[in-house]
Design a protein around this motif. Structure first.
Motif, PDB file in Angstrom:
ATOM      1  N   THR A  91       0.826  -1.214   0.000  1.00  0.00           N
ATOM      2  CA  THR A  91       0.000   0.000   0.000  1.00  0.00           C
ATOM      3  C   THR A  91       0.857   1.259   0.000  1.00  0.00           C
ATOM      4  OG1 THR A  91      -0.130  -0.074   2.414  1.00  0.00           O
ATOM      5  CG2 THR A  91      -1.901  -1.138   1.184  1.00  0.00           C
ATOM      6  N   ARG A  92       2.083   1.145   0.490  1.00  0.00           N
ATOM      7  CA  ARG A  92       2.967   2.312   0.509  1.00  0.00           C
ATOM      8  C   ARG A  92       3.258   2.795  -0.903  1.00  0.00           C
ATOM      9  NH1 ARG A  92       8.154   2.899  -0.343  1.00  0.00           N
ATOM     10  NH2 ARG A  92       8.446   0.634  -0.444  1.00  0.00           N
ATOM     11  N   VAL A  93       3.462   1.852  -1.839  1.00  0.00           N
ATOM     12  CA  VAL A  93       3.747   2.220  -3.223  1.00  0.00           C
ATOM     13  C   VAL A  93       2.545   2.931  -3.839  1.00  0.00           C
ATOM     14  CG1 VAL A  93       4.244   1.332  -5.531  1.00  0.00           C
ATOM     15  CG2 VAL A  93       5.407   0.365  -3.534  1.00  0.00           C
ATOM     16  N   VAL A  94       1.337   2.368  -3.606  1.00  0.00           N
ATOM     17  CA  VAL A  94       0.135   2.999  -4.144  1.00  0.00           C
ATOM     18  C   VAL A  94      -0.046   4.386  -3.559  1.00  0.00           C
ATOM     19  CG1 VAL A  94      -2.370   2.818  -4.330  1.00  0.00           C
ATOM     20  CG2 VAL A  94      -0.959   0.770  -4.524  1.00  0.00           C
ATOM     21  N   ARG A  95       0.233   4.533  -2.276  1.00  0.00           N
ATOM     22  CA  ARG A  95       0.105   5.835  -1.627  1.00  0.00           C
ATOM     23  C   ARG A  95       1.067   6.839  -2.247  1.00  0.00           C
ATOM     24  NH1 ARG A  95      -0.004   3.903   3.089  1.00  0.00           N
ATOM     25  NH2 ARG A  95       2.201   4.152   3.591  1.00  0.00           N
ATOM     26  N   GLU A  96       2.288   6.408  -2.540  1.00  0.00           N
ATOM     27  CA  GLU A  96       3.267   7.301  -3.162  1.00  0.00           C
ATOM     28  C   GLU A  96       2.820   7.703  -4.578  1.00  0.00           C
ATOM     29  OE1 GLU A  96       7.020   5.402  -3.090  1.00  0.00           O
ATOM     30  OE2 GLU A  96       7.385   5.786  -0.955  1.00  0.00           O
ATOM     31  N   LEU A  97       2.249   6.726  -5.326  1.00  0.00           N
ATOM     32  CA  LEU A  97       1.764   7.039  -6.673  1.00  0.00           C
ATOM     33  C   LEU A  97       0.675   8.105  -6.630  1.00  0.00           C
ATOM     34  CD1 LEU A  97       1.518   3.431  -8.184  1.00  0.00           C
ATOM     35  CD2 LEU A  97       3.248   5.154  -8.707  1.00  0.00           C
ATOM     36  N   ILE A  98      -0.271   7.941  -5.698  1.00  0.00           N
ATOM     37  CA  ILE A  98      -1.366   8.908  -5.585  1.00  0.00           C
ATOM     38  C   ILE A  98      -0.856  10.260  -5.108  1.00  0.00           C
ATOM     39  CG2 ILE A  98      -3.508   9.416  -4.350  1.00  0.00           C
ATOM     40  CD1 ILE A  98      -4.038   6.396  -4.315  1.00  0.00           C
ATOM     41  N   GLU A  99       0.070  10.258  -4.164  1.00  0.00           N
ATOM     42  CA  GLU A  99       0.610  11.527  -3.657  1.00  0.00           C
ATOM     43  C   GLU A  99       1.361  12.284  -4.750  1.00  0.00           C
ATOM     44  OE1 GLU A  99       2.933  10.417  -0.312  1.00  0.00           O
ATOM     45  OE2 GLU A  99       1.208  10.263   1.058  1.00  0.00           O
TER      46      GLU A  99
END
Length: 536
Positions: A191-199
């Motif tokens: 989920t950290r990767v997805v969060r970084e993509l969205i940010e």
């Protein structure tokens, strides 16, 4: 067989207009008859009182040097002052060098000695109209040159816009595509990767908002939303962002005073301005270098050259951005604040950086100064008025519970309407939606009760958002109203000019959820206190 003479098209478009000013009725009449036969449009005045208002409607004036008790030379000066393009030819029977000098000093083009031959008169008038035509041609050429330069500047601007927005869209689309692929997977591994993509996508989108504000600021169309901020905090926060943006080969030094530096500024515009200066400084250095942010409390006296007419002497916060790059020549420094002027290629920028910074500083009541030398570096200093205020008192209050509050959302664009619905549900509101003003009025007339109405300004049909607000305030005074728009300030003012009496809070799209929450709470609170919608 007689020759056929076709009318000159240029002259048919521009009639040759002449004013005759002579107190001798017979002389004036004879001149008028002669010139009318030659195709001139003639006005006659027998004295200064009648001549003055006619002077602005003619191209050439024939003025007698003696008009009874009046002075023809003085009249010539007045006519020329009223109409600088007017050519005045003096007529005199008392020719002398002194007379000629006196007439020429007040702007007279030529003079004729009475009695004069008709051919001499017509030759003189031909010279006058040839000169006028040359002046017109020169102005047309200058206007064509200005137009050409404007088009060239527009070309640079569009290239810069395309460059900036294509980069932003690449980040937004690329990251969201990757996030979409991860979301389709049976389970999200990290989920950290997805969060970084969205940010990252969100940061790029917010960068687009700031880019739009920067372009609007050139024409001072961008309204500021100032608040009292501590300059030390602003510079400190921005320096961390700038450090990542500038790259590892740039050393960034920050110096701030120990005491608070309260200034009344728009935070987003300030951040964009300081970041602009930092990026300009970076681009001026090849192979790395050093950039310094220096904040100081300075006193500007009444004699200071930094004070502009609308600035008052007193204490100012100075934010200096200094680099050890290539520097500017005197010629570049003089043009640096002009919109669209840049020493970069079209692909590297739009030439709006320093001009938008200057626009922001001037709107904030301050000034900007540039010190630069080729091969030494550049120092750009922003001067903003210090204000005496308790910054701690500006701390935001916590949001009250909004559960059960009902809101009517009026928005014709389906994607925007869907976004607002999602935001409002997250904030705890119960929502009814309408696509236009007529539908909104039908919902209200059905007896449904609402605490607030949030409406777009541009709505389809004959009723826009401002008009809808006026109607809601009159018929349902217990419903707070709020407007949202993507229009710049000048276009919004023109649209709502007839509804000026309906002054309500206006949110600038795109709207962050935190900003929306505060605006809705304030509108509802003031409506509860006054019994009607908030006025600003």
């Amino acid at each position: 067989m007689n020759d056929v003479i076709f009318p000159d098209r240029e002259n048919s478009r521009r009639p040759r207009r002449i004013l005759i000013v002579d107190d001798d009725i017979d002389v004036a009449g004879s001149l008028a008859s002669l010139l009318q036969l030659e195709g001139y449009h003639v006005e006659v005045a027998y004295g200064p009182d009648k001549a003055r208002p006619l002077g602005s409607a003619v191209d050439v004036a024939l003025v007698d040097i003696r008009l009874g008790h009046a002075d023809g030379v003085q009249l010539a000066a007045e006519l020329h002052q009223r109409n600088p393009d007017l050519l005045v030819v003096m007529m005199t029977a008392y020719a002398s060098v002194q007379t000629a000098i006196k007439a020429l000093r007040v702007g007279t083009y030529d003079y004729l000695c009475k009695p004069f031959d008709p051919d001499d008169l017509l030759a003189t008038l031909d010279r006058c109209f040839e000169r006028l035509e040359l002046l017109r041609s020169r102005r047309e050429a200058e206007e064509q040159l200005r137009h050409s330069r404007r088009m060239e500047a527009l070309g640079r601007l569009t290239a810069g816009i395309a460059h900036d927005f294509n980069n932003l869209l690449s980040v937004i689309i690329g990251n969201l595509r990757l996030a979409q692929e991860d979301a389709r997977a049976p389970s999200i591994a990290d989920t950290r990767v997805v969060r970084e993509l969205i940010e990252d996508a969100l940061d790029a989108a917010l960068g687009g908002v700031e880019t739009t504000r920067r372009f609007l600021a050139v024409g001072r169309n961008q309204p500021l939303s100032p608040e009292i901020m501590d300059l030390r905090v602003l510079v400190g926060d921005l320096s961390r962002l700038a450090g990542r943006t500038l790259g590892q080969d740039i050393a960034l030094a920050v110096t701030v005073p120990e005491a608070e530096c309260p200034v009344f500024v728009d935070r987003y515009q300030f951040d964009a301005s300081l970041l602009n200066l930092a990026i300009n400084a970076r681009d001026a250095m090849t192979g790395g270098g050093r950039i310094a942010f220096d904040v100081a409390d300075v006193e500007l006296s009444g004699q200071s050259s930094l004070l502009l007419p609308d600035m008052k002497p007193g204490r100012y916060a100075r934010i200096a951005v200094t680099d050890n790059g290539c520097g500017m020549t005197a010629d570049v420094r003089e043009k640096a604040l002009q919109p669209f002027f840049t020493t970069k290629t079209a692909e590297q920028g739009s030439g709006l950086g320093l001009s938008t910074v200057y626009s922001f500083v001037r709107q904030s009541g301050g000034n900007l100064a540039i010190e630069s030398s080729p091969g030494v570096g550049t120092k750009v200093s922003l001067y903003l008025p210090l204000c005496v205020h308790d910054i701690k008192a500006q701390a935001p209050v916590s949001d009250p519970v909004t559960d059960g509050r009902r809101i009517l959302l009026v928005e014709d664009q389906a994607p925007v309407r869907t976004l607002f619905v999602r935001q409002l549900r997250r904030l705890g509101y119960e929502i009814a939606t309408a696509e236009n003003a007529d539908e909104a009025l039908r919902i209200l007339e059905s007896g449904a009760s609402f605490d607030l109405m949030l409406s777009d300004v541009m709505l389809p049909g004959s009723i826009n958002g401002a008009m809808l607000c006026r109607m809601v305030r009159q018929r349902w005074p217990g419903t707070a109203v709020l407007l949202a728009t993507a229009l710049p300030a000048t276009a919004l003012k023109a649209l709502c000019e007839e509804e000026a009496e309906v002054s309500v809070p206006i949110l600038q799209k795109p709207v962050e959820m935190e900003v929306l929450s505060v605006a809705l709470r304030q509108a509802r609170t003031q409506c509860d206190d006054s019994g009607e919608s908030v006025k600003t």
